[in-house]
Scaffold this active site. Structure first.
Site, mmCIF file in Angstrom:
data_model
loop_
_atom_site.group_PDB
_atom_site.id
_atom_site.type_symbol
_atom_site.label_atom_id
_atom_site.label_comp_id
_atom_site.label_asym_id
_atom_site.label_seq_id
_atom_site.Cartn_x
_atom_site.Cartn_y
_atom_site.Cartn_z
ATOM 1 N N ASP A 155 32.606 16.193 -0.900
ATOM 2 C CA ASP A 155 32.400 15.048 -1.221
ATOM 3 C C ASP A 155 31.130 15.025 -1.933
ATOM 4 O O ASP A 155 30.901 14.333 -2.949
ATOM 5 C CB ASP A 155 32.056 14.279 0.046
ATOM 6 C CG ASP A 155 33.426 13.724 0.807
ATOM 7 O OD1 ASP A 155 34.357 14.209 0.365
ATOM 8 O OD2 ASP A 155 33.132 12.995 1.749
ATOM 9 N N LYS A 209 30.163 5.467 8.514
ATOM 10 C CA LYS A 209 31.132 5.472 7.602
ATOM 11 C C LYS A 209 32.222 6.607 8.086
ATOM 12 O O LYS A 209 31.754 7.672 7.847
ATOM 13 C CB LYS A 209 30.735 5.976 6.256
ATOM 14 C CG LYS A 209 31.685 5.951 5.125
ATOM 15 C CD LYS A 209 31.087 6.112 3.719
ATOM 16 C CE LYS A 209 32.259 6.355 2.551
ATOM 17 N NZ LYS A 209 33.110 7.443 2.730
ATOM 18 N N CYS A 265 57.022 35.844 -6.296
ATOM 19 C CA CYS A 265 55.634 35.804 -5.351
ATOM 20 C C CYS A 265 55.994 35.084 -4.186
ATOM 21 O O CYS A 265 56.496 34.229 -3.998
ATOM 22 C CB CYS A 265 54.599 35.194 -5.991
ATOM 23 S SG CYS A 265 53.071 35.526 -5.254
ATOM 24 N N LYS A 287 26.287 -3.792 4.234
ATOM 25 C CA LYS A 287 26.782 -4.982 3.918
ATOM 26 C C LYS A 287 25.918 -6.118 3.962
ATOM 27 O O LYS A 287 25.190 -6.236 5.006
ATOM 28 C CB LYS A 287 27.921 -5.312 4.460
ATOM 29 C CG LYS A 287 29.063 -4.028 4.436
ATOM 30 C CD LYS A 287 30.384 -4.341 5.343
ATOM 31 C CE LYS A 287 31.407 -3.374 5.256
ATOM 32 N NZ LYS A 287 32.467 -3.507 6.064
ATOM 33 N N CYS A 330 48.335 40.523 -8.459
ATOM 34 C CA CYS A 330 48.506 39.589 -7.260
ATOM 35 C C CYS A 330 48.448 40.427 -6.202
ATOM 36 O O CYS A 330 49.386 41.204 -5.780
ATOM 37 C CB CYS A 330 49.780 38.830 -7.500
ATOM 38 S SG CYS A 330 50.242 37.579 -6.100
ATOM 39 N N ARG A 332 45.308 2.490 0.569
ATOM 40 C CA ARG A 332 44.733 1.868 -0.543
ATOM 41 C C ARG A 332 45.138 2.224 -1.791
ATOM 42 O O ARG A 332 45.412 1.407 -2.595
ATOM 43 C CB ARG A 332 43.126 2.717 -0.768
ATOM 44 C CG ARG A 332 42.562 2.352 -1.834
ATOM 45 C CD ARG A 332 41.157 2.911 -2.126
ATOM 46 N NE ARG A 332 40.141 2.117 -1.161
ATOM 47 C CZ ARG A 332 39.392 2.600 -0.426
ATOM 48 N NH1 ARG A 332 39.284 4.072 -0.189
ATOM 49 N NH2 ARG A 332 38.380 1.971 0.365
ATOM 50 N N TYR A 368 32.006 15.925 -5.694
ATOM 51 C CA TYR A 368 32.712 14.796 -6.195
ATOM 52 C C TYR A 368 31.857 13.695 -6.503
ATOM 53 O O TYR A 368 31.995 13.223 -7.808
ATOM 54 C CB TYR A 368 34.017 14.187 -5.303
ATOM 55 C CG TYR A 368 34.603 13.153 -5.763
ATOM 56 C CD1 TYR A 368 35.708 13.244 -6.616
ATOM 57 C CD2 TYR A 368 34.588 12.187 -5.439
ATOM 58 C CE1 TYR A 368 36.372 12.286 -7.104
ATOM 59 C CE2 TYR A 368 34.930 10.734 -5.846
ATOM 60 C CZ TYR A 368 36.047 11.007 -6.692
ATOM 61 O OH TYR A 368 36.854 9.876 -6.802
ATOM 62 N N ASP A 369 30.955 13.340 -5.725
ATOM 63 C CA ASP A 369 29.997 12.362 -6.155
ATOM 64 C C ASP A 369 29.047 12.782 -7.198
ATOM 65 O O ASP A 369 28.532 11.842 -8.263
ATOM 66 C CB ASP A 369 29.066 12.164 -4.942
ATOM 67 C CG ASP A 369 29.688 11.572 -3.722
ATOM 68 O OD1 ASP A 369 30.877 10.880 -3.953
ATOM 69 O OD2 ASP A 369 29.368 11.643 -2.587
ATOM 70 N N CYS A 383 52.357 40.036 -4.573
ATOM 71 C CA CYS A 383 53.540 40.579 -5.079
ATOM 72 C C CYS A 383 53.171 41.650 -5.854
ATOM 73 O O CYS A 383 54.075 42.130 -6.545
ATOM 74 C CB CYS A 383 54.399 39.395 -5.526
ATOM 75 S SG CYS A 383 53.604 38.691 -7.161
#
Length: 719
Positions: free
Chosen positions: A42, A127, A453, A300, A429, A148, A45-46, A432
């Site tokens: 998070d 939260k 693979c 809020k 890899c 959402r 991302y923020d 494989c």
């Protein structure tokens, strides 16, 4: 990039940065909101969103039509029916310090022109780290539950929501005729641990954290699975209501409790900033004693009339904010680095740690992101950790933020043991043995053995049989997994060719397919018929089905139109590999021919080369071509097409065809299609349940037509 560095950006650099941020944030929105598989914390991302907002503030003229500042969540999955929110389901702005909260309150006072003497009462609540859900009640009965989604259109998960005991099916007492209750679906830690233990015992997918488990459990196609997952729900707000039933946020919570909802008992109201900050620190201190995960506090404005006056900005309310908790850190010994191969072939390094406890959770593994991150190089090529690389034996700093997978953020240089050698990232890899290549401009190394693979096999086969590829009815996710894992070699499907040899091979099966649980004579006959019907497919579908990186439906059609038949395409693809083995005219010419096709550049060309250069893939292809025939592509004349050269955007749900089919048809008729509106858009085709694009098109002066008009427009132009 700090604020000083942002101030030094040129307009060209800012434009490039905003373009990258828009794509990167949109990608992470889909991973988090729709796929329930976040790749970053998070906090990371923020940071991306903050950087985007700061650049936009300095260069408002460069704000993009697809700016993350205007978007909420991610598009809904095709698995569920769509549900339009009567009132937009927005996300919250984030704050990261007491100073940010002080500024938030100052902004509210300034907007409302409140005198310094007037008390501004605020509510505060934990939260919850879960999945937002909107519940619509009519005459007291639950009629719809929706996620959402993108904030305007969500996924209809009503059947699943009905299985959650915390969600009342019928409201108690006196209530409005229509009321939408918003809240958070979550999973308690003890239930999460029990679920993962059960998944592990069954050899099934293990969830990374309770948030992913809750989201994945709610978004099941089978409500019985949701019912078995022990989900919970806290109500925290209302959307559309037919009549006012409360004057304040706290009164609303009290009423919702009377109606039968669970309200977080830690929700309180405060009159001073000092009280709010004290509450924040109190909850932060005791967060690990709670039975569920939280990642901050939500504040809020308590007075609902003031909330109405404050209103909203593009993606969030002015009257609420999320005060996020800082990431938690600890030191650990790095015992090893393992390489995992993902479903798309990406090689991901994972740190093996001596066990440590962070925030009450025992951590033994941490993310190392990619090859560059280990070397001390950031995503833009910049130096990170002052250029320090990460080596086995290092003492590292591990961060756990937002209850996502922990990550290594730094090392303690003075504790590095003598003789510790730099980590060498594998070029083969580990699953494989195929070559693992890294494209120019990419930070990820990927396995090229796509068709062979084992780490990618199930996902590749699912893609191969999907609707826009071979479209084999009766081979869904469950069936593909069944045939992949079955021990009887006569019935297993490990490569695409195995699908078409299944009917012949099953004669040698220990137990015939029709005698197995979940199958029968009729269903097996239908499956074989569906398989045999797909022994001939258009070249474009065949190329798309191979799962070559960067060869989506559009590029598959471009290649099919350019080469007309598979032999011609394969000849060029094989010739274009020659410069890797020898220098020759043929190879160079083939490369130029391939990469000069409109829309097919060096990046796509390299992906094709990598695929055909891998001997494993050629063997699997040869076996497949013994069973199926790619049909020659017919040229489509676009000279008389009424939409040739036009740019078209499709929105909403079409009744006569899917949006993908409509896009493919438009492109066959010479049009260009786009997912977003701009001044260059010529036409918006609007189906039912349209979102915000309709209003935007009207604002841009773009012509809008419905599906019927679209079909009339192209009538006679296609077969």
């Amino acid at each position: 990039m700090n604020k000083d560095e942002i101030k030094n950006l040129t307009a060209l650099e800012a434009e490039s940065e905003l373009e990258w941020l828009a794509k990167e944030i949109a990608r992470h929105d889909v991973l988090y909101n729709r796929d329930d598989q976040p790749e970053i914390s998070d906090a990371e991302y923020d940071a991306l969103r903050r950087r985007n907002a700061e650049i936009e503030a300095l260069f408002p003229e460069l704000i993009r039509s697809d700016s993350p500042s205007h978007k909420i969540g991610a598009p809904v999955s095709e698995k569920f029916e769509k549900s339009v929110h009567a009132q937009a389901m927005l996300s919250l702005d984030n704050a990261f310090s007491s100073e940010d909260i002080c500024e938030f309150i100052v902004r509210i006072r300034r907007f409302l022109r409140l005198p310094a003497t007037q008390i501004l009462e605020m509510t505060a609540e934990p939260k919850i780290d879960g999945l937002s859900l909107s519940l619509r009640y009519e005459k007291g009965r639950l009629v719809c539950a929706a996620t959402r989604g993108d904030g305007y259109i969500g996924e209809n998960v009503t059947a699943n929501a009905r299985t959650i005991s915390d969600i009342p099916k019928v409201l108690r007492g006196e209530f409005p005729d229509i009321i939408e209750v918003r809240g958070e679906v979550y999973m308690r830690r003890e239930n999460f641990q029990a679920l993962n233990m059960s998944q592990q015992e069954k050899g099934k997918f293990v969830f990374a954290n309770p948030r992913n488990a809750a989201a994945g459990s709610l978004r099941q196609l089978d409500p019985r699975i949701t019912a078995s997952r022990k989900l919970h729900f806290f109500a925290y707000a209302c959307g559309e209501v037919s009549e006012t039933f409360a004057a304040s946020q706290m009164e609303m919570m009290k009423k919702l409790k009377e109606y039968g909802f669970f309200i977080n008992p830690l929700t309180k109201s405060f009159k001073t900033l000092e009280e709010i900050i004290s509450y924040y620190h109190d909850i932060e201190e005791c967060r690990h004693s709670l039975s569920y995960d939280i990642d901050g506090i939500v504040y809020k404005v308590n007075d609902l009339k003031l909330q109405m006056r404050l209103g909203f900005v593009s993606r969030s309310p002015r009257w609420a904010v999320a005060h996020k908790f800082p990431a938690e850190k600890a030191m650990a010994l790095l015992e090893g680095i393992d390489i995992q191969v993902g479903r798309t072939g990406a090689l991901t390094p994972v740190a093996r740690l001596a066990p440590i406890t962070i925030g009450g959770v025992v951590v033994t593994n941490a993310s190392l992101h990619n090859e560059d991150y280990i070397k001390g190089i950031g995503h833009k090529g910049e130096s990170i950790r002052e250029g320090r690389d990460i080596r086995v034996g290092d003492t590292v700093i591990v961060q756990r933020a937002g209850d996502v997978i922990p990550q290594i953020v730094d090392i303690i240089a003075e504790k590095r043991p003598k003789g510790a050698s730099a980590f060498v990232f594998p070029h083969l890899c580990p699953a494989c043995g195929s070559h693992a290549v890294r494209e120019v401009g990419e930070s990820v190394r990927r396995c090229t053995g796509g068709l062979i693979c084992p780490a990618q096999a199930i996902e590749r086969i699912r893609h191969f049989v999907s609707r826009n590829a071979f479209d084999i009815e009766g081979l869904g996710k469950k069936q593909v997994e069944f045939f992949f894992h079955i021990q009887d070699e006569a019935l297993c499907i490990h490569t695409p060719a195995d699908i078409f040899t299944l009917q012949r091979r099953q004669e040698k099966a220990l137990v015939r397919l029709e005698n197995m649980e979940g199958f029968g004579t009729v269903s097996v006959r239908k499956l074989y018929n569906a398989i045999n019907m797909r022994r001939k497919v258009p070249l474009s579908r065949f190329l798309f089905a191979l799962g070559i990186r960067h060869i989506g439906e559009v590029n598959a059609r471009r290649l099919a139109h350019a080469y007309q038949n598979y032999t011609a395409f394969e000849t060029v693809a094989m010739a274009a590999t020659m410069p890797y083995d020898k220098v020759g005219e043929e190879g160079n010419e083939a490369w130029l021919e391939l990469t000069n096709i409109e829309g097919i550049g060096p990046q796509v060309g390299e992906a094709i080369i990598d695929f055909y250069q891998e001997a494993h893939n050629r063997e699997v292809l040869a076996a497949l071509l013994r069973e199926v025939t790619p049909l020659d592509e017919e040229n489509v004349m676009t000279a008389s097409s009424p939409i040739a050269g036009k740019t078209i955007v499709f929105t909403g749900t079409l009744a006569r065809m899917s949006r993908d089919e409509a896009k493919a048809l438009a492109e066959r008729l010479g049009a260009k299609t786009s997912g977003s509106l701009s001044k260059k858009t010529d036409l918006l085709v609007a189906g039912s349940a349209v979102g915000s694009k309709l209003a935007k098109a009207q604002g841009l002066g773009v012509e809008v037509i419905d599906e019927e008009a679209w079909l009339q427009l192209i009538e006679g132009s296609y077969i």
